[in-house]
Design an enzyme around this catalytic site. Structure first.
Site, PDB file in Angstrom:
ATOM      1  N   ASP A  10       6.924   3.074   6.489  1.00 15.83           N
ATOM      2  CA  ASP A  10       5.526   2.838   6.118  1.00 15.83           C
ATOM      3  C   ASP A  10       5.440   1.942   4.881  1.00 15.83           C
ATOM      4  OD1 ASP A  10       2.801   3.053   6.408  1.00 15.83           O
ATOM      5  OD2 ASP A  10       2.639   4.992   5.400  1.00 15.83           O
ATOM      6  N   ASN A  12       4.361  -1.558   5.022  1.00 15.40           N
ATOM      7  CA  ASN A  12       4.448  -3.008   5.266  1.00 15.40           C
ATOM      8  C   ASN A  12       3.172  -3.731   4.845  1.00 15.40           C
ATOM      9  OD1 ASN A  12       6.869  -2.441   6.479  1.00 15.40           O
ATOM     10  ND2 ASN A  12       6.159  -2.805   8.573  1.00 15.40           N
ATOM     11  N   HIS A  27       5.138  -6.884   8.138  1.00 15.04           N
ATOM     12  CA  HIS A  27       5.863  -6.365   9.310  1.00 15.04           C
ATOM     13  C   HIS A  27       7.129  -7.190   9.571  1.00 15.04           C
ATOM     14  CE1 HIS A  27       2.635  -3.643   9.950  1.00 15.04           C
ATOM     15  NE2 HIS A  27       1.776  -4.537  10.412  1.00 15.04           N
ATOM     16  N   LEU A 121      26.749   4.016  16.731  1.00 15.55           N
ATOM     17  CA  LEU A 121      25.442   4.529  16.297  1.00 15.55           C
ATOM     18  C   LEU A 121      24.431   4.552  17.456  1.00 15.55           C
ATOM     19  CD1 LEU A 121      23.531   5.188  13.776  1.00 15.55           C
ATOM     20  CD2 LEU A 121      22.931   2.766  13.862  1.00 15.55           C
TER      21      LEU A 121
HETATM   22  C1  IPE Z   1       2.982   5.939  10.747  1.00 16.48           C
HETATM   23  O1  IPE Z   1       2.441   5.057   9.828  1.00 16.48           O
HETATM   24  C2  IPE Z   1       3.440   5.203  11.950  1.00 16.48           C
HETATM   25  C3  IPE Z   1       4.529   4.261  11.728  1.00 16.48           C
HETATM   26  C4  IPE Z   1       5.230   4.079  10.655  1.00 16.48           C
HETATM   27  C5  IPE Z   1       4.856   3.469  12.873  1.00 16.48           C
HETATM   28  P1  IPE Z   1       0.862   4.871   9.668  1.00 16.48           P
HETATM   29  O2  IPE Z   1       0.686   3.964   8.512  1.00 16.48           O
HETATM   30  O3  IPE Z   1       0.258   4.470  10.945  1.00 16.48           O
HETATM   31  O4  IPE Z   1       0.407   6.358   9.315  1.00 16.48           O
HETATM   32  P2  IPE Z   1      -0.982   6.922   8.792  1.00 16.48           P
HETATM   33  O5  IPE Z   1      -2.018   6.575   9.800  1.00 16.48           O
HETATM   34  O6  IPE Z   1      -1.274   6.287   7.465  1.00 16.48           O
HETATM   35  O7  IPE Z   1      -0.779   8.392   8.654  1.00 16.48           O
HETATM   36  C1  IPE Z   2       4.040   0.670   8.780  1.00 15.72           C
HETATM   37  O1  IPE Z   2       3.410  -0.076   7.802  1.00 15.72           O
HETATM   38  C2  IPE Z   2       4.245  -0.107  10.053  1.00 15.72           C
HETATM   39  C3  IPE Z   2       3.405   0.310  11.175  1.00 15.72           C
HETATM   40  C4  IPE Z   2       2.596   1.344  11.203  1.00 15.72           C
HETATM   41  C5  IPE Z   2       3.476  -0.507  12.361  1.00 15.72           C
HETATM   42  P1  IPE Z   2       1.818  -0.117   7.679  1.00 15.72           P
HETATM   43  O2  IPE Z   2       1.335  -1.269   8.473  1.00 15.72           O
HETATM   44  O3  IPE Z   2       1.260   1.207   8.020  1.00 15.72           O
HETATM   45  O4  IPE Z   2       1.659  -0.399   6.128  1.00 15.72           O
HETATM   46  P2  IPE Z   2       0.531   0.169   5.171  1.00 15.72           P
HETATM   47  O5  IPE Z   2       0.590   1.676   5.267  1.00 15.72           O
HETATM   48  O6  IPE Z   2      -0.764  -0.377   5.650  1.00 15.72           O
HETATM   49  O7  IPE Z   2       0.920  -0.326   3.826  1.00 15.72           O
HETATM   50 MG    MG Z   3       0.799   2.858   6.918  1.00 18.93          MG
END
Ligand code: IPE
Ligand code: IPE
Ligand code: MG
Length: 234
Positions: A10, A12, A27, A121
């Site tokens: 999480d 990105n 991403h 792995l």
């Molecule tokens: C969880 O991240 C899903 C992934 C990392 C793929 P999110 O950023 O979507 O989670 P929430 O919605 O903030 O809980």
């Molecule tokens: C996680 O990073 C990746 C995916 C859920 C695909 P986010 O896109 O949720 O990044 P934030 O949470 O908005 O920073």
């Molecule tokens: Mg996120």
């Protein structure tokens, strides 16, 4: 060393926002972290690494971001799988793949069959994955396999047999980057006894030494599985 590590990658979007860049660049950077981490895990002897790439809830994002994520997933499958194969990595994809385009489904299938016999792995990518979806599909699969039985006879081990990742050791360590302390519908069945490690680092910043820190925190924990500390010490 944990045998099975799961990661909620999480942060990105926030990584990109801090740099006044579009979320998608975050991403792309995140994919770099994945490549480094996979190599690192293989070299330190982790048996299984499971990464949350796209949740069943992530379809709620703006269409443009969803499209770009699907494009990145496809590109990564096309570009990276032969390298994974050379490194003896076995690739698995979990989640409801019926939500993906035909092309993506074909590449998922090709990647899994190419790496099927590899003994190094086990890298699992959770895509269109939700823990609740997983429990429901496990119950449905069990019923299909036992048409004459009633769900009333079902046991925990029946669900464990049909849930995703049933052939792997249970998750030992869950890492979540990006500062949030929640599970977001990841492997809710499989993480019943996992150790949780949260870090404020954003996923594109997460590197080998961040991983080693998580592992050393894990190594200092006492896993009691319901017992007392004295029993565990015996
Ligand atoms: C969880 O991240 C899903 C992934 C990392 C793929 P999110 O950023 O979507 O989670 P929430 O919605 O903030 O809980
Ligand atoms: C996680 O990073 C990746 C995916 C859920 C695909 P986010 O896109 O949720 O990044 P934030 O949470 O908005 O920073
Ligand atoms: Mg996120």
């Amino acid at each position: 060393m944990p045998e099975h590590v799961a990661i909620i990658m999480d942060g990105n979007g926030r990584w990109a926002k801090k740099r006044f860049l579009p979320r998608f660049v975050g991403h792309q950077k995140g994919l770099n972290s994945v490549k480094r981490l996979v190599a690192h895990c293989a070299s330190v002897g982790v048996k299984a690494l499971t990464l949350f790439a796209f949740s069943t809830e992530n379809w709620r994002r703006p269409q443009d971001e969803v499209n770009k994520l699907m494009g990145l997933f496809l590109k990564a499958l096309q570009k990276e799988v032969s390298k994974l194969n050379e490194n003896n990595v076995r690739l698995l994809i979990i989640g409801d793949r019926s939500g993906f385009s035909e092309e993506l489904q074909t590449h998922i299938h090709l990647a899994e069959s190419l790496t099927e016999k590899n003994t190094g792995l086990v890298l699992t990518i959770a895509a269109n994955y939700g823990g609740r979806w997983d429990i429901v599909q496990a119950v449905q699969q069990w019923q299909l396999a036992h048409p004459d039985s009633s769900v009333a006879e079902m046991t925990e081990s029946d669900i464990s047999d049909f849930i995703s990742l049933s052939e792997l050791p249970e998750v030992d360590l869950l890492i979540r980057t990006g500062g949030e302390q929640r599970v977001s519908n990841f492997l809710i069945w499989q993480m019943a006894y996992a150790e949780f490690y949260f870090t404020d680092e954003l996923w594109p910043e997460f590197n080998e030494s961040s991983f080693d820190k998580a592992v050393s925190s894990f190594a200092h924990r006492e896993r009691r599985f319901g017992k007392t500390s004295e029993q565990v010490a015996q």
